[in-house]
Design an enzyme around this catalytic site. Structure first.
Site, PDB file in Angstrom:
ATOM      1  N   GLU A  47       0.711  -0.801   0.183  1.00 58.37           N
ATOM      2  CA  GLU A  47       0.091  -0.446   0.170  1.00 58.37           C
ATOM      3  C   GLU A  47       1.103   0.872   0.257  1.00 58.37           C
ATOM      4  OE1 GLU A  47      -3.322  -0.185  -0.872  1.00 58.37           O
ATOM      5  OE2 GLU A  47      -3.689  -1.990   0.308  1.00 58.37           O
ATOM      6  N   PHE A  49       1.198   5.904   0.587  1.00 60.59           N
ATOM      7  CA  PHE A  49       1.541   6.726   1.439  1.00 60.59           C
ATOM      8  C   PHE A  49       0.171   6.987   2.004  1.00 60.59           C
ATOM      9  CE2 PHE A  49       2.270  10.507   3.208  1.00 60.59           C
ATOM     10  CZ  PHE A  49       3.512  10.027   4.645  1.00 60.59           C
ATOM     11  N   ASN A  50      -0.579   7.698   1.122  1.00 64.25           N
ATOM     12  CA  ASN A  50      -1.632   8.329   1.083  1.00 64.25           C
ATOM     13  C   ASN A  50      -3.227   6.808   2.371  1.00 64.25           C
ATOM     14  OD1 ASN A  50      -1.495  11.039   1.188  1.00 64.25           O
ATOM     15  ND2 ASN A  50      -0.443  10.268  -0.492  1.00 64.25           N
ATOM     16  N   HIS A 285      -3.417  17.071 -10.020  1.00 64.00           N
ATOM     17  CA  HIS A 285      -2.748  16.336  -9.520  1.00 64.00           C
ATOM     18  C   HIS A 285      -2.928  14.861 -10.934  1.00 64.00           C
ATOM     19  CE1 HIS A 285      -2.509  12.207  -7.900  1.00 64.00           C
ATOM     20  NE2 HIS A 285      -1.153  12.390  -7.907  1.00 64.00           N
ATOM     21  N   ARG A 287      -2.272  11.128 -11.790  1.00 66.90           N
ATOM     22  CA  ARG A 287      -1.322  10.539 -11.289  1.00 66.90           C
ATOM     23  C   ARG A 287      -0.911   8.893 -12.497  1.00 66.90           C
ATOM     24  NH1 ARG A 287       0.371   5.777  -9.119  1.00 66.90           N
ATOM     25  NH2 ARG A 287      -0.309   4.894  -7.412  1.00 66.90           N
ATOM     26  N   THR A 383      -6.027   7.664  -3.646  1.00 68.34           N
ATOM     27  CA  THR A 383      -5.703   8.586  -2.231  1.00 68.34           C
ATOM     28  C   THR A 383      -4.959   9.287  -1.816  1.00 68.34           C
ATOM     29  OG1 THR A 383      -4.001   7.168  -1.829  1.00 68.34           O
ATOM     30  CG2 THR A 383      -6.723   6.407  -0.787  1.00 68.34           C
TER      31      THR A 383
HETATM   32  O1  GFB Z   1       0.081   7.838  -2.237  1.00 71.73           O
HETATM   33  P1  GFB Z   1      -0.546   6.154  -2.992  1.00 71.73           P
HETATM   34  O2  GFB Z   1      -1.288   4.908  -1.945  1.00 71.73           O
HETATM   35  O3  GFB Z   1      -1.636   7.310  -3.995  1.00 71.73           O
HETATM   36  O4  GFB Z   1       0.534   6.329  -4.214  1.00 71.73           O
HETATM   37  P2  GFB Z   1      -2.533   6.236  -4.619  1.00 71.73           P
HETATM   38  C1  GFB Z   1       1.119   6.249  -5.303  1.00 71.73           C
HETATM   39  C2  GFB Z   1       2.749   6.961  -4.637  1.00 71.73           C
HETATM   40  O5  GFB Z   1       3.381   7.532  -5.726  1.00 71.73           O
HETATM   41  C3  GFB Z   1       2.764   8.597  -3.505  1.00 71.73           C
HETATM   42  C4  GFB Z   1       3.679   8.718  -5.333  1.00 71.73           C
HETATM   43  O6  GFB Z   1       2.341   8.267  -1.503  1.00 71.73           O
HETATM   44  C5  GFB Z   1       3.807   9.080  -4.077  1.00 71.73           C
HETATM   45  O7  GFB Z   1       4.856   8.380  -3.212  1.00 71.73           O
HETATM   46  N1  GFB Z   1       3.206   9.736  -6.290  1.00 71.73           N
HETATM   47  C6  GFB Z   1       1.840   9.616  -7.153  1.00 71.73           C
HETATM   48  C7  GFB Z   1       3.812  11.319  -6.946  1.00 71.73           C
HETATM   49  N2  GFB Z   1       1.505  11.050  -7.347  1.00 71.73           N
HETATM   50  C8  GFB Z   1       2.577  11.501  -6.966  1.00 71.73           C
HETATM   51  C9  GFB Z   1       3.039  13.419  -7.453  1.00 71.73           C
HETATM   52  O8  GFB Z   1       2.152  14.177  -8.074  1.00 71.73           O
HETATM   53  N3  GFB Z   1       4.239  13.696  -7.075  1.00 71.73           N
HETATM   54  C10 GFB Z   1       4.712  13.039  -6.167  1.00 71.73           C
HETATM   55  N4  GFB Z   1       6.330  13.577  -5.589  1.00 71.73           N
HETATM   56  N5  GFB Z   1       4.323  11.513  -5.514  1.00 71.73           N
HETATM   57  C11 GFB Z   1      -2.105   3.778  -4.932  1.00 71.73           C
HETATM   58  C12 GFB Z   1      -1.663   3.170  -3.643  1.00 71.73           C
HETATM   59  O9  GFB Z   1      -1.721   5.100  -5.554  1.00 71.73           O
HETATM   60  O10 GFB Z   1      -2.071   3.201  -6.641  1.00 71.73           O
HETATM   61  C13 GFB Z   1      -1.386   1.297  -4.069  1.00 71.73           C
HETATM   62  O11 GFB Z   1      -1.880   3.221  -2.708  1.00 71.73           O
HETATM   63  C14 GFB Z   1      -2.126   0.386  -5.799  1.00 71.73           C
HETATM   64  O12 GFB Z   1      -0.673   0.886  -3.770  1.00 71.73           O
HETATM   65  C15 GFB Z   1      -2.322   1.681  -6.583  1.00 71.73           C
HETATM   66  O13 GFB Z   1      -0.468   0.942  -6.659  1.00 71.73           O
HETATM   67  C16 GFB Z   1      -2.352   1.073  -7.675  1.00 71.73           C
HETATM   68  O14 GFB Z   1      -4.278   5.862  -4.203  1.00 71.73           O
HETATM   69  O15 GFB Z   1      -2.456   7.337  -6.346  1.00 71.73           O
END
Ligand code: GFB
Length: 424
Positions: A47, A49-50, A285, A287, A383
């Protein structure tokens, strides 16, 4: 309780085992001085960070509920080797304390918390008394009901060392140093506070860890308690400062001008929708990376994303566009090519900032900049985007400027995100 935590941190020779039978006069005193118990937790290793921030909120509410009955302290799980933290040149991204990313005094205004390193210092040995691995019911379910049962493990990532009778495993990256004395699996279907009676009456262990804590749900999603714990999750001042300096320098955005000044104490901070104005830029944002593959049907092509961004910028009469993205440089450059009539910005950390605070912090800085824009548009069901939306609710933006997302070219309805509005 905050005072209690501080006291505990400096006390090394605590002994809470009452080896005598207290008389009735004494009993009150003994019970009032009851030593706190510790709740630890961890989340599915894959999982991001968010989602982990969301699980913290579920567990923090559980610990707050436990504190109605007895003193409990939430031990914060150090951040180690998240899948999305790919930078190789920033040194170790393991065992990062929560204070790097969050303001601990602010968290403590909701619930007593402590860093894992501090827990290790006050615990007599690096052993957690009881470890429960949460899982679903193997047989699945027909109707949803609140229940939990000790069950054989469906999967078990911990190993028993028969020589010293301890269970070893990942433990936030402390796998060589930390162990658990007892290990069991629990099948659970329910909200986080389903564990309250179990923790108060079925076990008297001093330290209990719930692994795979994402298995339990929020007690109540979106109510005022949910928002209290969310408001308490302020980013650390050092990261807010870096983001604010960027806003000022590149986007001409300051809190005073943009009406986003934070009160020192989140408890006193109450804003109405529309109080915040935001800096004169549109934040996106976008992604990409694994998300663009796993959720191919939700993520637009760069060209189509640019088309939507252009349309929104025109509507909002904004010339500056801030892009937060995990896209590789080539993709970002391609996006910029489609937006050549606009001033496009991306936060590029200095080597010093990146080395000091790591990938997790760069993502927080991106989020904080997005949270202060006059208009925000995110990615469906990310997230990362959701947490920006919450932040904007806290700051007092109009929901129209917050709950927006980019759509895939084939998504004709382009339904916009649910408006989870703040509740005090
Ligand atoms: O935060 P997070 O759970 O969001 O995981 P999702 C995405 C991670 O990718 C972030 C990096 O914590 C950052 O480390 N990241 C994404 C970014 N967008 C940005 C951005 O705009 N700037 C920067 N600096 N870093 C889910 C994951 O991600 O997506 C699941 O929790 C799985 O594990 C799924 O990978 C497909 O909810 O977008």
């Amino acid at each position: 309780l905050a005072i209690h935590v501080n006291f505990l941190l400096s006390s090394e020779d605590r002994d809470d085992t009452n080896s005598y039978e207290p008389d009735s006069k004494f009993k009150v005193v003994v019970e009032e001085a009851k030593a706190p118990r510790y709740l630890l937790y961890d989340v599915n290793p894959g999982e991001g960070f968010n989602l982990r921030r969301d699980v913290y909120m579920r567990i923090a509410v559980l610990v707050q509920n436990l504190n109605d009955a007895a003193p409990w302290i939430l031990v914060l799980p150090p951040w180690s080797r998240l899948y999305h933290w790919k930078s190789q040149d920033v040194g170790s991204q393991d065992m990062i304390p929560w204070s790097t990313f969050f303001d601990l005094p602010s968290l403590r205004k909701f619930v007593p918390v402590m860093e894992f390193e501090d827990f290790l210092k006050i615990n007599r040995e690096p052993v957690i008394d009881e470890l429960y691995y949460l899982q679903n019911y193997k047989e699945g379910w027909d109707k949803w009901e609140e229940k939990m049962d000790k069950r054989p493990c469906i999967m078990n990532p911990y190993n028993f060392d028969s020589k010293n009778k301890l269970w070893y495993g990942w433990f936030f990256g402390y796998n060589d140093e930390v162990a658990a004395r007892k290990f069991e699996c629990i099948s659970v279907m329910g909200h986080a506070s389903i564990f309250k009676p179990f923790l108060l009456t079925n076990t008297s262990a001093r330290s209990v860890m719930l692994d795979r804590a994402e298995t339990v749900l929020h007690d109540r999603y979106g109510d005022s308690v949910f928002w209290k714990v969310r408001r308490s999750m302020r980013f650390s001042k050092q990261l807010r400062d870096v983001a604010d300096a960027y806003r000022k320098l590149h986007l001409n955005s300051t809190d005073e001008e943009d009406k986003t000044v934070l009160d020192d104490d989140w408890i006193n901070m109450k804003r109405n929708h529309g109080d915040a104005r935001g800096g004169a830029y549109l934040a996106v944002h976008l992604r990409r990376a694994d998300f663009a593959k796993v959720r191919e049907k939700d993520v637009p092509s760069l060209k189509y994303a640019a088309k939507q961004i252009k349309k929104l910028s025109k509507q909002q009469e904004l010339k500056h566009i801030f892009v937060a993205t995990d896209a590789p440089l080539e993709e970002y450059n391609e996006l910029k090519k489609y937006l050549k009539d606009y001033k496009v910005h991306r936060y590029e950390p200095s080597f010093e900032v990146k080395k000091k605070y790591k990938d997790g912090a760069v993502a927080i800085i991106d989020q904080w900049i997005c949270a202060h824009a006059r208009y925000f548009v995110g990615t469906k069901e990310s997230t990362f985007s959701f947490r920006i939306q919450d932040e904007r609710e806290i700051l007092g933006f109009s929901p129209d400027t917050t709950f927006n997302r980019l759509c895939h070219e084939k998504d004709k309805t382009c339904e916009q995100p649910t408006r989870w509005l703040i509740s005090y």
